[in-house]
Design an enzyme around this catalytic site. Structure first.
Site, short mmCIF file in Angstrom:
data_model
loop_
_atom_site.label_atom_id
_atom_site.label_comp_id
_atom_site.label_asym_id
_atom_site.label_seq_id
_atom_site.Cartn_x
_atom_site.Cartn_y
_atom_site.Cartn_z
CB SER A 1 66.72 15.38 -9.23
OG SER A 1 66.32 14.19 -8.59
CG HIS B 1 71.19 6.91 -12.57
ND1 HIS B 1 69.93 7.40 -12.78
CD2 HIS B 1 71.53 7.30 -11.31
CE1 HIS B 1 69.51 8.04 -11.71
NE2 HIS B 1 70.46 8.01 -10.80
#
Length: 388
Positions: free
Chosen positions: A115, A284
């Site tokens: 990420s 998510h």
């Protein structure tokens, strides 16, 4: 890697065991960041529950010569149909965890996604994975920053760029608000007492150093306090993607592009129209929209309608080998897990990545042998279709 080389600590033969151990080893503010969803956790709970409503049909008397978990994706044959999902603030939960998981992913020949807001840099993870790691981009407001991040990812030989589309605004997470969670975490008396109660975490954090957004360091002013850091993140990133933002990225990026956070047929159609290579059906991990669907529902619809037009993958709610099998049977061509790996590393430190991957591989292999499923692409043939 042969089955005999799998490392499984027999004290923790399930992800549930790892979660329990992780909760005992890391400060409460870190565990609640890892474990929690948004609002009242409705979608967090629904994700896994509804995946587990999926049933598979065994075929015990069929001729079966064995099962293989090997899965081809974007021209590479991985040893299993799952990878490590991108996770923010990884080093907060366990020191050096991005590197631990990246090393384990390379060892086991599965993908690792870094990420933008993790605690290791693109360059370091590329070095560990020999250029095999994927990179997830939080879309910056400034095009110059976007282009610089893309250039760094290309120079690091990342084969796949993942565009995050399901964070137009940060989720409302009551636990994190109560805990004053930021990067670094707010050092209230309550948080300090939590740290002192977890001496191993505290010592390793001291040795490793305070976690920070390593990929973003070149763009950040030095010595930001918590309020300044929050303003920097708000002013630097705009999570809301649209077609006009994606088009130039498709022109710039020469590798594969995957859109992560897809939860509808409409967004799938847009991804196909833009010439993207894959989607990850995701909410998510239940951390953004408590009123939304669980991931398995849109996955099933999208797979039926768009199979063969784009690579269809999934994350959110997966916790085990049987969960991976259920998702694959429902139409996913590949899967990603986040919390399961972080539970493993938080519980077992540098052995946690190896253990968790081995555990998931073993569980998945057992399911495949049990239902007489020869390859991962054969899973849909073992789905029990219901009228519910």
């Amino acid at each position: 890697m042969s089955k005999s080389e799998f490392f499984i600590d027999t004290r923790f033969p399930s992800v549930t065991d790892l979660r329990i151990k992780a909760q005992k080893k890391i400060p409460k503010f870190a565990f609640e960041y890892l474990d929690g969803g948004c609002n009242e956790d409705v979608n967090l709970i629904k994700n896994t529950k509804e995946i587990r409503d999926v049933e598979l049909l065994p075929s015990y008397l069929s001729k079966h010569v064995g099962s293989s978990t090997k899965t081809e994706l974007f021209g590479h044959t991985y040893d299993a149909p799952f990878g490590v999902a991108p996770i923010g603030l990884q080093g907060l939960m366990w020191p050096n965890s991005p590197e631990i998981l990246a090393k384990a992913a390379v060892k086991h020949n599965i993908p690792f996604i870094l990420s933008t807001v993790s605690t290791s840099s693109i360059e370091r993870i590329s070095e560990i994975t020999e250029g095999k790691a994927w990179f997830q981009l939080y879309h910056p407001i400034e095009f110059s920053l976007r282009d610089d991040l893309l250039q760094r990812a290309a120079q690091a030989e990342c084969p796949v760029l993942v565009l995050l589309c399901d964070v137009p605004i940060f989720g409302f997470r009551p636990r994190d608000i109560r805990n004053g969670l930021a990067m670094p975490p707010k050092m209230s008396l309550k948080n300090m007492l939590q740290i002192l109660s977890k001496p191993e975490w505290a010592l390793k954090t001291l040795i490793q150093g305070q976690p920070s957004f390593e990929t973003l360091k070149p763009y950040m002013p030095k010595n930001l306090d918590l309020k300044q850091l929050g303003k920097f993140m708000d002013h630097t990133f705009s999570g809301r993607l649209n077609e006009e933002k994606i088009k130039p990225i498709r022109d710039i990026w020469k590798g594969k592009i995957v859109l992560k956070g897809v939860a509808s047929e409409l967004d799938t159609e847009i991804a196909i129209r833009l010439g993207l290579d894959g989607i990850i059906v995701s909410n998510h991990g239940g951390r953004q929209l408590d009123a939304g669907e669980s991931t398995i529902k849109p996955l099933s619809r999208i797979a039926k309608k768009y199979e063969g037009q784009i690579k269809i993958m999934m994350d959110s709610g997966l916790r085990s080998g049987p969960d991976i099998a259920r998702a694959m049977a429902s139409g996913a061509e590949f899967t990603f897990l986040g919390r399961s790996f972080m539970y493993g590393v938080s519980a077992l430190g540098h052995k946690g990545g190896d253990h968790t991957i081995s555990l998931l591989k073993t569980e998945l292999q057992q399911v495949m042998e049990q239902i007489c499923c020869a390859s991962t692409s054969d899973f849909p043939n073992h789905l029990i279709h219901t009228t519910g």
